[in-house]
Motif scaffolding. Structure first.
Motif, PDB file in Angstrom:
ATOM      1  N   THR A  81       0.737  -1.478  -0.030  1.00 47.22           N
ATOM      2  CA  THR A  81       0.039  -0.461   0.292  1.00 47.22           C
ATOM      3  C   THR A  81       0.424   1.271   0.193  1.00 47.22           C
ATOM      4  N   LYS A  88      -4.011   8.888   1.513  1.00 42.69           N
ATOM      5  CA  LYS A  88      -5.166   8.198   1.308  1.00 42.69           C
ATOM      6  C   LYS A  88      -4.161   7.057   0.851  1.00 42.69           C
ATOM      7  N   ILE A  90      -3.845   3.690  -0.515  1.00 41.40           N
ATOM      8  CA  ILE A  90      -4.184   2.698  -1.909  1.00 41.40           C
ATOM      9  C   ILE A  90      -3.056   1.846  -1.927  1.00 41.40           C
ATOM     10  N   ASP A 115      -2.867   0.628  -9.359  1.00 40.31           N
ATOM     11  CA  ASP A 115      -4.079   0.675  -8.765  1.00 40.31           C
ATOM     12  C   ASP A 115      -4.526  -1.149  -8.678  1.00 40.31           C
ATOM     13  N   SER A 117      -6.808  -0.697  -6.363  1.00 41.35           N
ATOM     14  CA  SER A 117      -8.407  -0.221  -5.188  1.00 41.35           C
ATOM     15  C   SER A 117      -9.823  -1.156  -5.760  1.00 41.35           C
ATOM     16  N   ASP A 118      -9.655  -1.019  -6.964  1.00 40.45           N
ATOM     17  CA  ASP A 118     -11.307  -1.869  -7.779  1.00 40.45           C
ATOM     18  C   ASP A 118     -10.716  -3.252  -6.851  1.00 40.45           C
TER      19      ASP A 118
END
Length: 473
Positions: A81, A88, A90, A115, A117-118
């Motif tokens: 991360t 924030k 991620i 990324d 995140s999803d």
């Protein structure tokens, strides 16, 4: 052949973030995807130390670029991360490689990242359906327990948990406490099999000053500590008949009388009990009171052993890898296919607890990002069954109350030093048995007894218990 001026244009068009550093870890290139994911512009990033821009969870203790530049190792797909510009968190996947000039000389490193995140949101959604507190499972029988748990947690009814040793009874008890209206109060566990009656009574109900020789001042018991919260009575099936009567009276009167006192104190604790033995068979044999059983078993939940829910092994391995990564600072990502095949094949007589210890063992030996078969305990790799004296007693219809215990050392058992009090004489075999069950590993024995390692050592000295391994040396 492409012009070198085209490379930045190409890199700016890819979806993955890309940045490069020199040998001093100063950012020399930062593409558009890197800007989008981190929130920092290329102008802000280039010329800065990479850890000021790419604020990753491994930057301080296990920088992947530093490892690549130090060893030449190419790292692929490590999940970490980072903190973006707005602080924030991620989740990302990173890969690293050496950066060389036209003569093959190392001039820095390159890191690509994407990324997640999803993907993390999807995992969390799936994980919620497979998780209750710290308990994880996709097994249909455990899923039924998860579905029942919210209603059980909200009620104040007593709960009895059945299952083999190490199957997760205390984990489930903590989850029921944490999901209920008493979550802001104490969860107090007591192992009913770990102490003789004299000590267990004082532990549960407390004692007044002068109640016995060493009672210089009054002490609150576990019922008082759990007031307004939850009292977890582990191995309640091992209670003596005398202690069963005393416990029944407390549950009926909702009050306790500390040892040496005639003043009752209110007892407002939700009771969750657990046993690895079949309580109905114990009642048939006259070893457990029916009236106490019906006080404790308003709701009965049976947790299946791990060998009957092998589909949970990969899920639990992932959970324990996360746990030990956070504890050790390592960045192990997974178990190899060969290691996972071994873990799935093994019978797990010690259930989830044994699997957790196996992964902890593997963490000690693992060198890279993957747990290999060679990192696992030898008995797991060999598929050997745990010896009978170490095997937990099963909930079994034919031999429900059979206990598998390591035989006590007769010399030490009968060789108590003179001058011990009655309580110490009762305490000595309990401490000795805990040490022998844990192969004389004082940390494990202390944890089982609820003591610090130093306190256990002092008790051993006072009770005249010698570690036999010292004599062998």
């Amino acid at each position: 052949m492409l012009d070198k001026d085209m490379f930045p244009i190409i890199l700016d068009s890819v979806a993955e973030g890309v940045f490069t550093v020199d040998l001093d870890f100063i950012v020399t290139y930062f593409n558009r995807a890197a800007e989008r994911i981190t929130g920092f512009t290329s102008e802000e990033a280039v010329g800065q130390s990479c850890h000021n821009v790419f604020r990753g969870s491994v930057c301080q203790g296990g920088c992947v670029l530093r490892r690549t530049l130090s060893t030449g190792e190419t790292i692929k797909g490590m999940e970490i991360t980072i903190l973006n510009r707005e602080n924030k968190e991620i989740p990302i996947s990173v890969s690293t490689a050496l950066l060389r000039d036209r003569l093959g000389r190392v001039v820095g490193g390159v890191e690509t990242f994407r990324d997640l995140s999803d993907l993390a949101a999807l995992r969390a959604e799936v994980g919620r359906s497979y998780r209750l507190g710290d308990m994880v499972s996709k097994n249909h029988r455990v899923q039924e327990i998860f579905a029942l748990a919210p209603d059980v947690a909200e009620s104040s009814a007593s709960v009895m948990l059945l299952g083999e040793t190490g199957s997760g009874k205390e984990v489930l008890a903590r989850a029921l406490h944490g999901e209920g209206p008493r979550a802001d109060k104490a969860f107090v566990p007591v192992n009913c099999a770990a102490l003789p009656d004299a000590l267990l009574e004082a532990e549960l109900f407390g004692h007044a000053a002068g109640a016995f020789t060493d009672a210089r001042r009054a002490r609150k018991g576990r019922f008082a500590a759990a007031h307004g919260g939850t009292l977890f009575l582990d191995e309640v099936g091992d209670l003596s008949p005398a202690m069963q009567v005393k416990l029944l009276r407390v549950l009926e009167d909702k009050a306790v009388e500390p040892l040496g006192s005639n003043e009752p104190e209110p007892a407002d604790a939700r009771i969750i009990s657990a046993t690895h033995r079949d309580p109905r068979e114990l009642m048939r044999l006259g070893l457990f009171r029916e009236d106490l059983f019906y006080r404790l078993n308003t709701v009965v939940i049976e947790i299946p052993p791990l060998r009957k829910r092998r589909e949970d092994v990969p899920l639990l391995v992932e959970r324990f890898i996360e746990l030990f990564n956070s504890r050790t600072g390592k960045t192990i990502a997974t178990a190899s296919p060969e290691a996972m095949e071994i873990l799935l094949r093994y019978a797990w007589p010690g259930n989830v607890r044994e699997l957790k210890h196996a992964i902890e063992h593997a963490f000690v030996l693992a060198k890279g990002q993957t747990i290999e078969a060679s990192n696992l305990p030898r008995e797991v790799v060999a598929g050997d069954a745990t010896p009978d004296f170490c095997r937990p007693a099963a909930v079994d219809k034919e031999e429900p109350v059979r206990e598998f215990a390591r035989p006590t050392t007769s010399v030490q058992k009968n060789n108590a030093p003179p001058g011990l009090s009655a309580l110490e004489l009762a305490e000595r075999p309990v401490v000795l048995a805990a040490l022998e069950r844990n192969h004389w590993k004082r940390d494990a024995a202390a944890k089982e007894l609820g003591l610090s390692r130093a306190t256990l050592w002092r008790k051993m000295k006072r009770l005249g218990i010698d570690d036999p391994r010292r004599k062998e040396k």
